[in-house]
Write an enzyme that holds these catalytic residues in place. Structure first.
Site, short mmCIF file in Angstrom:
data_model
loop_
_atom_site.label_atom_id
_atom_site.label_comp_id
_atom_site.label_asym_id
_atom_site.label_seq_id
_atom_site.Cartn_x
_atom_site.Cartn_y
_atom_site.Cartn_z
N GLY A 1 0.92 -1.12 0.03
CA GLY A 1 -0.03 -0.13 0.02
C GLY A 1 0.81 1.34 0.03
O GLY A 1 0.54 2.24 0.53
N ALA A 2 1.86 1.06 -0.80
CA ALA A 2 2.97 2.18 -0.66
C ALA A 2 2.58 3.58 -1.38
O ALA A 2 3.31 4.44 -1.07
CB ALA A 2 4.35 1.78 -1.34
N LEU B 1 -1.63 7.10 4.09
CA LEU B 1 -1.02 6.77 5.17
C LEU B 1 0.68 6.42 4.88
O LEU B 1 1.50 7.23 5.68
CB LEU B 1 -1.17 5.36 6.05
CG LEU B 1 -0.32 5.14 7.22
CD1 LEU B 1 -0.64 6.09 8.52
CD2 LEU B 1 -1.07 3.85 7.88
N LYS C 1 3.60 7.85 20.20
CA LYS C 1 3.61 9.40 20.42
C LYS C 1 4.57 9.41 21.57
O LYS C 1 4.50 8.83 22.74
CB LYS C 1 2.16 10.12 20.82
CG LYS C 1 1.51 9.96 19.38
CD LYS C 1 0.26 10.66 19.39
CE LYS C 1 -0.50 10.82 18.29
NZ LYS C 1 0.19 11.77 17.45
N HIS D 1 -6.73 3.66 20.86
CA HIS D 1 -5.80 4.74 21.43
C HIS D 1 -6.28 4.98 23.05
O HIS D 1 -5.14 4.84 23.93
CB HIS D 1 -6.10 5.88 20.50
CG HIS D 1 -5.66 5.89 19.21
ND1 HIS D 1 -5.06 4.93 18.53
CD2 HIS D 1 -6.35 6.50 18.00
CE1 HIS D 1 -4.69 5.03 17.34
NE2 HIS D 1 -5.60 6.23 16.96
N LYS E 1 -15.26 14.09 16.51
CA LYS E 1 -15.13 14.87 15.17
C LYS E 1 -15.72 16.09 15.28
O LYS E 1 -16.72 16.24 15.98
CB LYS E 1 -15.73 14.05 14.01
CG LYS E 1 -14.64 12.56 13.80
CD LYS E 1 -13.33 13.07 13.19
CE LYS E 1 -12.76 11.75 12.91
NZ LYS E 1 -11.28 11.92 12.36
#
Length: 799
Positions: free
Chosen positions: A39-40, A44, A215, A274, A367
């Site tokens: 999926g290069a 993303l 992160k 997350h 959102k």
């Protein structure tokens, strides 16, 4: 040379030889690593993954390994090469990299990167042979292969099969497979995906990415707790922590991603992964040895087992108003389509162990909110009282000031990652090599206090999460990734809540600053609820000229019962959703759902909505009854059953023996008293419906106040023991069969649907009268122990 010095010379010679051998061994290549990015050409990969691979090369170049980077996708070779060339030209070095070195390594990286189409098993075999040929030609040893799956999860199994059968490295070389979320939609699908992948790869070969774990601030939570054990040991518990907030707010909406959001929603997109991972880092017991991946995982799983199960009352959900239109446009849905997908969620979590019992953990994400920010806030109880007024407090030292620790993930007022500790708590210890104190910013306030009230630290060098995680994949640091046990434990926790919310209508919110206090929520015990009550007035949209879609659903009271009012499209969607929710609940509890439906024109749109927009409706376990019927043959266009057949039954799979038309046509006669059709229908109800109490009865209201086929001044059906009666209508066809008012009032829920401007006058009249069923039969509808809900469109309610 004299013998006395010969021995010394031999020792020296041996030492020199050993040193030279050591140097040669140090320079000997450690092996060749092939990185295959699937999926290069995708979003993303273009935004983060190529930059992360370049960062890996910058760190590892010259340390012994050789590399080759294979960008692959389904795109044609020519197109793919063009996309990759543009991406490679845009790559950048960290600020502290010398320009000359950056240029040199950038050129090398571009030389080592290629694009190839990878689609069939033969393509994977060809790639493997090319890697082997290159390794052999250059006299290298293959160290291993990294396959990064930047593709949708539905493609995982087929790709995994091809890698396993055709593209594994040879003996002595390792394989690492990197998987991007989402890992399933619920526990069952996650288990299925894990089983599929487990048939091709070993668990130690798989690296499941949650990029939040890369992160910098999130990765610092456990080390911070470890390095400040002495100060935190007495504070990190229920006796001192008032609550914990784990928040991720976004200003962007879901435009361009609605197909993903329709499948996963905000809980599957953010909270289940997350925010849950952060919850574990805050709540888990701290291992003695943080460098042990097994110890960290074991303590995480202990924390998962202590989570209290989530109930419907544990969450509030919302949806920004533009979302529905975006879904219709992007997914080419009809105008009648209504989505129940939450784009906002607040969830209250409790952990039932000695450390955290009674402490609320608040998880929230959404959102189209008012700001973009992510943080973890541990707020401590204020157990002090200061006798002097606040203006006399010593700045940043008073015990009456809020005491909090904030892991500031990024964006927001600060703009970047930081760790903040109230000065009246303690001065924290952070590694000085990688963290520095934040310079003062006059006027900046965070969580109600000026920045000067905190010890504040930020990374010396900010790094992208993907760059950090790719480096850890290369170095086999598995503690920053999601194991199968971890994943399934998370889904065990979240799946019951998702099931309970499946038919919940989210609170609509306009988006951005216009949200005001609409999404504020509060909690009591284990229950979470919006602070603002349901709207009881019309709320205009952003345009100066209001359109029907600019109004939100109105909820109020009508005749002392709940009223839901909206424009027709919204109203029908809400009613259909409520009927489905009642059906699911009844089937779950009793195994069947008894629904009695009125005829006429008003329910037609409802039937169509149920037929086309509610694929989860338990039709196989639903019994359909008629509230009333005209005395005409069932195939007559005026028959209520014929309307039900045309608009609903022919589109859904209801077992024929679960459909119960009224027997108005018996022995070649229509509604003849001697044929006892009403008694036969009453007996069928008594036999099949427990206590003759329908789960839900849908009624309408005529302009004269009639309901079902019970008309003003009717001599029958308003009282007594009869379940079904024959009545007379003032309009043709005059003869009717109808459920009686007593059996209607036995129902668990009665919904009255009132639509159209012509109903405005009777709606106003009925709102004022008492219970006078002989004058206005609708006024006699009041379930004995069930619930009555009015569904009225704006034309009927407001005129």
């Amino acid at each position: 040379m004299c013998p006395r010095h010969a021995g010394a010379w031999n020792v020296l010679t041996a030492a020199v030889c050993m040193a030279l051998l050591g140097c040669l061994q140090a320079r000997e290549p450690q092996g060749h690593v092939s990185v295959i990015l699937l999926g290069a050409t995708g979003d993303l990969a273009r935004k983060y993954l190529w930059q992360g691979l370049f960062q890996l090369y910058l760190e590892e170049a010259g340390k012994g390994h050789s590399f080759r980077f294979h960008g692959t996708a389904l795109t044609s070779t020519e197109q793919g090469q063009e996309v990759i060339a543009k991406v490679l030209e845009s790559l950048s070095c960290p600020r502290d990299t010398a320009p000359g070195r950056c240029a040199e390594l950038g050129a090398q990286f571009r030389q080592l990167s290629e694009y190839r189409r990878l689609k069939t098993p033969e393509d994977y075999l060809a790639l493997s042979k090319d890697i082997e040929a290159r390794v052999q030609h250059e006299g290298l040893r293959e160290a291993g292969r990294i396959f990064y799956f930047s593709v949708p999860p539905f493609a995982y199994a087929e790709i995994a099969r091809s890698i396993n059968s055709s593209c594994r490295p040879g003996p002595g070389a390792w394989l690492r497979v990197v998987l991007e979320k989402p890992f399933g939609r619920d526990h069952r699908s996650a288990q299925q995906l894990a089983t599929e992948l487990g048939s091709f790869f070993q668990e130690e070969e798989m690296y499941r990415v949650d990029h939040y774990l890369g992160k910098q601030v999130v990765a610092q939570i456990l080390p911070f707790r470890d390095q400040n054990r002495k100060a935190l040991d007495g504070l990190w518990n229920r006796h001192h922590v008032e609550r914990v907030e784990i928040i991720m707010k976004e200003t962007v909406d879901a435009a361009g991603r609605t197909s993903f959001y329709e499948e996963y929603g905000v809980i599957g997109d953010v909270l289940q992964n997350h925010l849950t991972e952060i919850l574990m880092l805050v709540a888990m017991e701290l291992p003695l040895n943080l460098s042990s991946s097994e110890a960290v995982l074991g303590h995480k799983l202990q924390a998962f087992r202590a989570l209290r199960g989530l109930q419907r009352g544990s969450a509030v959900v919302g949806q920004y108003q533009a979302y529905r239109g975006q879904v219709r446009r992007e997914l080419q849905k009809p105008d009648s389509f209504h989505s129940l997908t939450p784009t906002f969620a607040g969830v209250l979590v409790h952990i039932d162990n000695l450390r955290w019992e009674g402490v609320p953990f608040i998880l929230m994400s959404g959102k189209a909110l008012d700001e973009r920010v992510g943080y973890v806030r541990i707020l401590f109880k204020d157990q002090a009282y200061c006798a002097q007024s606040e203006k006399r407090w010593v700045p940043a030292q008073s015990h009456c000031l809020p005491q909090q620790i904030i892991f500031y993930i990024g964006h927001g007022e600060l703009g970047g990652p930081a760790v903040l500790v109230s000065r009246n708590l303690f001065r924290p210890s952070l590694p000085s090599v990688s963290w520095k104190e934040v310079e003062g910013q006059p006027g900046l306030r965070l969580f109600g206090r000026p920045l000067s009230d905190y010890y504040a630290y930020s990374p010396v060098r900010e790094q992208d999460a993907y760059s950090i995680l790719i480096s850890r994949i290369f170095h086999r640091r598995k503690d920053s990734f999601i194991t199968m046990e971890n994943l399934l434990a998370s889904w065990v926790f979240w799946t019951p809540l998702l099931d309970s919310l499946a038919h919940e209508v989210p609170r609509l919110y306009p988006g951005g600053a216009e949200n005001g206090h609409l999404l504020d929520f509060e909690f009591s015990g284990s229950h979470l609820s919006f602070s603002q009550p349901p709207l009881e007035q019309l709320v205009l949209g952003p345009d100066s000229t209001p359109m029907p879609s600019d109004f939100q659903v109105l909820r109020a009271r009508y005749r002392d019962s709940p009223l839901i009012s909206a424009w027709p499209e919204e109203l029908i969607a809400r009613l259909a959703g409520d009927i489905e929710a009642a059906a699911v609940q009844a089937v779950r509890r009793f195994g069947k759902f008894h629904l009695a439906l009125s005829g006429g024109s008003s329910p037609v749109a409802l039937f169509q909505q149920l037929a086309t927009g509610h694929y989860g409706f338990p039709w196989a376990h639903t019994h359909l009854w008629l509230v009333d019927e005209r005395c005409v043959p069932l195939w007559d266009p005026e028959s209520n059953f014929q309307g039900l057949q045309a608009h609903l039954l022919q589109h859904v799979r209801v077992p024929y023996y679960n459909v119960h038309p009224m027997p108005v046509h018996r022995h070649q006669r229509l509604c003849a008293e001697e044929d006892q059709g009403a008694q036969a229908y009453a007996e069928e109800i008594s036999t099949l419906v427990t206590n003759s109490s329908f789960d839900l009865v849908l009624l309408g209201m005529g302009t004269d106040g009639h309901t079902a086929s019970l008309f003003p001044q009717s001599p029958v059906g308003l009282d007594g023991k009869q379940l079904v009666v024959l009545t007379t209508s003032p309009s043709s066809p005059h003869r009717r069969m109808s459920l009686s008012l007593p059996v209607i009032n036995r129902a668990h829920k009665v919904a009255v649907l009132v639509m159209g401007r012509m109903k405005r006058e009777i709606a106003m009249l009925v709102s004022r009268v008492g219970r006078e069923p002989r004058k206005w039969p609708i006024s006699g509808v009041l379930p004995d122990s069930g619930q009555l809900v009015w569904y009225m469109d704006y034309d009927a309610f407001l005129g």
